[in-house]
Structures are given as structure tokens and as C-alpha cells.
Motif scaffolding. Structure first.
Motif, short mmCIF file in Angstrom:
data_model
loop_
_atom_site.label_atom_id
_atom_site.label_comp_id
_atom_site.label_asym_id
_atom_site.label_seq_id
_atom_site.Cartn_x
_atom_site.Cartn_y
_atom_site.Cartn_z
N ALA A 158 39.49 59.86 23.90
CA ALA A 158 40.50 60.87 23.55
C ALA A 158 41.62 60.18 22.79
CB ALA A 158 41.06 61.55 24.79
N LEU A 159 42.01 60.76 21.68
CA LEU A 159 43.02 60.13 20.82
C LEU A 159 44.43 60.37 21.34
CD1 LEU A 159 41.75 61.08 17.23
CD2 LEU A 159 41.23 59.04 18.58
N PRO A 160 45.34 59.44 21.06
CA PRO A 160 46.75 59.67 21.37
C PRO A 160 47.31 60.77 20.47
CG PRO A 160 46.30 57.33 20.91
CD PRO A 160 45.11 58.11 20.47
N PRO A 161 48.40 61.39 20.85
CA PRO A 161 49.03 62.39 19.99
C PRO A 161 49.40 61.80 18.63
CG PRO A 161 49.98 62.45 22.19
CD PRO A 161 49.09 61.25 22.16
N GLY A 162 49.10 62.54 17.58
CA GLY A 162 49.44 62.12 16.23
C GLY A 162 48.42 61.21 15.57
N PHE A 163 47.35 60.86 16.27
CA PHE A 163 46.31 59.97 15.72
C PHE A 163 45.16 60.81 15.16
CE2 PHE A 163 48.69 56.79 17.69
CZ PHE A 163 48.18 55.53 17.41
N GLU A 164 44.43 60.20 14.22
CA GLU A 164 43.22 60.80 13.66
C GLU A 164 42.10 59.77 13.69
OE1 GLU A 164 43.94 63.49 10.02
OE2 GLU A 164 45.46 61.91 9.85
N THR A 165 40.88 60.24 13.66
CA THR A 165 39.72 59.36 13.52
C THR A 165 39.42 59.17 12.04
OG1 THR A 165 38.78 60.07 15.63
CG2 THR A 165 37.26 59.10 14.03
N PHE A 166 39.35 57.92 11.62
CA PHE A 166 39.10 57.61 10.22
C PHE A 166 37.68 57.10 9.97
CE2 PHE A 166 43.62 57.96 10.18
CZ PHE A 166 43.94 58.35 8.88
N ALA A 167 36.96 56.73 11.03
CA ALA A 167 35.57 56.33 10.88
C ALA A 167 34.84 56.56 12.20
CB ALA A 167 35.44 54.87 10.47
N GLY A 175 35.47 55.24 15.90
CA GLY A 175 35.32 53.83 15.55
C GLY A 175 36.55 53.23 14.90
N VAL A 176 37.28 54.01 14.13
CA VAL A 176 38.55 53.59 13.53
C VAL A 176 39.53 54.73 13.72
CG1 VAL A 176 39.77 52.90 11.43
CG2 VAL A 176 37.42 52.12 11.81
N ILE A 177 40.67 54.42 14.34
CA ILE A 177 41.68 55.45 14.59
C ILE A 177 43.04 54.96 14.08
CG2 ILE A 177 40.44 56.33 16.60
CD1 ILE A 177 42.63 55.01 18.35
N SER A 178 43.91 55.89 13.72
CA SER A 178 45.23 55.51 13.26
C SER A 178 46.15 56.73 13.23
CB SER A 178 45.16 54.89 11.86
OG SER A 178 46.44 54.51 11.39
N ASP A 179 47.44 56.47 13.35
CA ASP A 179 48.43 57.50 13.03
C ASP A 179 48.81 57.42 11.56
OD1 ASP A 179 49.93 55.17 12.95
OD2 ASP A 179 51.63 56.00 14.05
N ASN A 180 48.16 56.49 10.84
CA ASN A 180 48.35 56.27 9.40
C ASN A 180 49.78 55.82 9.07
OD1 ASN A 180 46.95 56.07 6.99
ND2 ASN A 180 47.64 58.05 6.25
N LYS A 181 50.43 55.23 10.06
CA LYS A 181 51.79 54.74 9.83
C LYS A 181 52.08 53.45 10.58
CE LYS A 181 56.66 56.12 10.16
NZ LYS A 181 57.61 57.16 10.62
N LEU A 182 51.94 53.48 11.93
CA LEU A 182 52.37 52.35 12.75
C LEU A 182 51.25 51.67 13.53
CD1 LEU A 182 55.67 53.82 14.27
CD2 LEU A 182 55.48 52.04 12.52
N ALA A 183 50.13 52.33 13.74
CA ALA A 183 49.09 51.76 14.59
C ALA A 183 47.71 52.03 14.00
CB ALA A 183 49.17 52.33 16.00
N LEU A 184 46.86 51.02 14.09
CA LEU A 184 45.48 51.10 13.59
C LEU A 184 44.57 50.44 14.61
CD1 LEU A 184 43.26 51.42 11.35
CD2 LEU A 184 44.05 49.21 10.46
N GLY A 185 43.50 51.14 14.98
CA GLY A 185 42.53 50.59 15.91
C GLY A 185 41.14 50.56 15.29
N ILE A 186 40.45 49.42 15.44
CA ILE A 186 39.10 49.24 14.91
C ILE A 186 38.21 48.78 16.05
CG2 ILE A 186 37.67 47.98 13.25
CD1 ILE A 186 40.24 47.52 11.59
N GLN A 187 37.17 49.55 16.36
CA GLN A 187 36.29 49.20 17.47
C GLN A 187 35.44 47.98 17.16
OE1 GLN A 187 35.86 50.56 20.85
NE2 GLN A 187 35.00 48.51 20.72
#
Length: 247
Positions: A158-167, A175-187
Motif C-alpha cells: 500500500a502506497l503512502p499518501p501522495g505517492f504513485e507507482t512508476f514501475a 516496483g518503483v514508487i515516488s511522490d515525484n519530489k522528495l522520496a523515491l523507492g526502488i525494489q
């Protein structure tokens, strides 16, 4: 034009076991060597968070990179709680964080999402994922597919508020999530080589089971890696709107 130096804190949540470091190196070496392939002006300063070693203040660095770990974000160790609070403080102060594997899951959980053991079991070897969006930190938007080493049983569910799945992939929906500003996650692990992945598969062969082990070896033999593309995401994400100091 030469890029300015960017000082990043490397938050280590695990490492190669001491008896294997002479052969494979350390997590700090993996990140330094791989990131320098795409950006030689990234300076990494490691902190062993897994041993409760943290920066004195979040403002000490221009951003933070969080490593993978053999632990789960839900394990309840004090250093995990401290790291989660560190991530929340970074977010509140608008300091960027990028997480890999465990780091990706920890960012999600710390900021209001969920990470847990996945019903699909172990992901091991090289997996192919697909971009669902074309962010400005991806320089190859014409090609939506990419291959990375993966070693994980946990996933962001489940994503945090304001985040989107990018891959995503069929195995890992986030597999890749981000708020496209301050945080980026790559599995996936852009810092891991095929050789290190093969070593980890052999080391964990009994744990992951024979079927996963054989599929891992097959993927390592047959599939190319696109690690530099993902490494480029990390450096481009850090460099967006970040004040830098010249070297």
C-alpha cells in the motif's frame, strides 16, 4: 559542463558478511562503484544504521540513500524505528531520500504505506519490470522495460499518501514508487552484480527452494541487466532542485 559535487549520506541497513567481503566487497563499495559509473561527482558518506550509527542531523547532507537489508521493516528493532523517524524528519524538512529494496519498503512504511511479506514468495535473480509513467528523472522514456537484480520476499502493498507507482511487474506491483519530489523507492538492486546475486542465491538455496534457485540461475544466464538506467534515476532524482557545492 562538469556537475557540482553532491554529498549524500549512505544509510546502511546491512552488509556482506565479514567472511565474504574480501571476495565480493561491501555494500558501501557496491554503491560507490556503481553510482560513479553514471555520476562521478556523487560523494557517499556511509553510516551503519544497523549498528545504530546515524548522522548527527538530517541537514548534514543534501540527501540520503537507504540500502537493502536481510531484515524486515516490521521486525521491531530499535534502529529500524530510529531510521523510520529519520526518514519522516527528512520528509518534513524537504530533504530527499532514495531507498533500495528494504530502503524502498521502509520509506513507504515510514510515510504511511504498508510493507509486508508477499503471498507470491521469494523474488530472486533478474526480473523485468515496466514503467507505468515517464518521470523526468528517467532519461529513457521511449523504452518502458528494464531488468534489475531482485532479492526479496517482502513488498510494498500500500502506497503512502501522495505517492504513485512508476514501475511494476506481475511479481511486484509497486516496483518503483515516488511522490515525484522528495522520496523515491526502488525494489530492485541496481548496485548488485550478477555474480553477487548468484552467490546470494547459492547461500540461500535451502531457504528459497530449488525451483526459485534454478529460475534465478536461468535468469542470470539469459537476461541482461539495465542497472545503469536505474542508477541514473537515483542521481537525477537527487539532483533535481538540490543545492550543491562545487568541488
Amino acid at each position: 559542463m562538469t556537475q557540482a559535487t553532491l554529498n549524500i549520506g549512505l544509510l546502511l541497513c546491512d552488509d556482506v558478511d565479514p567472511e565474504f567481503r574480501s571476495t565480493y566487497g561491501t555494500y558501501a563499495q557496491f554503491f560507490r562503484e556503481s553510482l560513479h559509473r553514471v555520476d562521478k561527482n556523487i560523494v557517499l558518506t556511509p553510516f551503519r544504521c544497523v549498528e545504530d550509527d546515524f548522522p548527527a542531523d538530517v541537514s548534514d547532507f543534501e540527501g540520503y540513500l537507504i540500502s537493502g537489508s536481510r531484515h524486515g521493516v516490521y521486525d521491531g528493532y530499535p534502529w529500524i524505528d530510529r531510521l523510520s523517524e529519520f526518514v519522516r524528519t527528512c520528509y518534513a524538512r524537504q530533504i530527499k531520500t532514495v531507498g533500495i529494496c528494504f530502503g524502498h519498503q521502509l520509506i513507504a512504511q515510514a510515510l504511511g504505506g504498508v510493507a509486508e511479506k508477499a503471498d507470491v514468495g521469494w523474488g530472486f535473480g533478474i526480473h523485468r519490470s515496466f514503467m507505468t509513467k515517464s518521470p523526468d528523472w528517467d532519461g529513457e522514456e521511449q523504452d518502458s522495460g528494464f531488468n534489475l537484480v531482485v532479492i526479496h520476499q517482502d513488498q510494498v502493498t500500500a502506497l503512502p499518501p501522495g505517492f504513485e507507482t512508476f514501475a511494476h511487474s506481475d511479481f511486484c506491483p509497486h516496483g518503483v514508487i515516488s511522490d515525484n519530489k522528495l522520496a523515491l523507492g526502488i525494489q530492485g538492486h541496481p548496485e548488485f552484480s550478477k555474480e553477487f546475486c548468484a552467490f546470494r542465491a547459492k547461500y540461500r538455496r535451502e531457504l528459497i527452494g530449488e525451483e526459485v534457485y534454478e529460475k534465478t540461475l536461468q535468469s542470470l544466464e539469459e537476461m541482461p541487466l539495465n542497472a545503469d538506467r536505474a542508477l541514473g534515476w537515483i542521481t537525477a532524482f537527487f539532483r533535481r532542485d538540490v543545492k550543491t557545492t562545487t568541488s
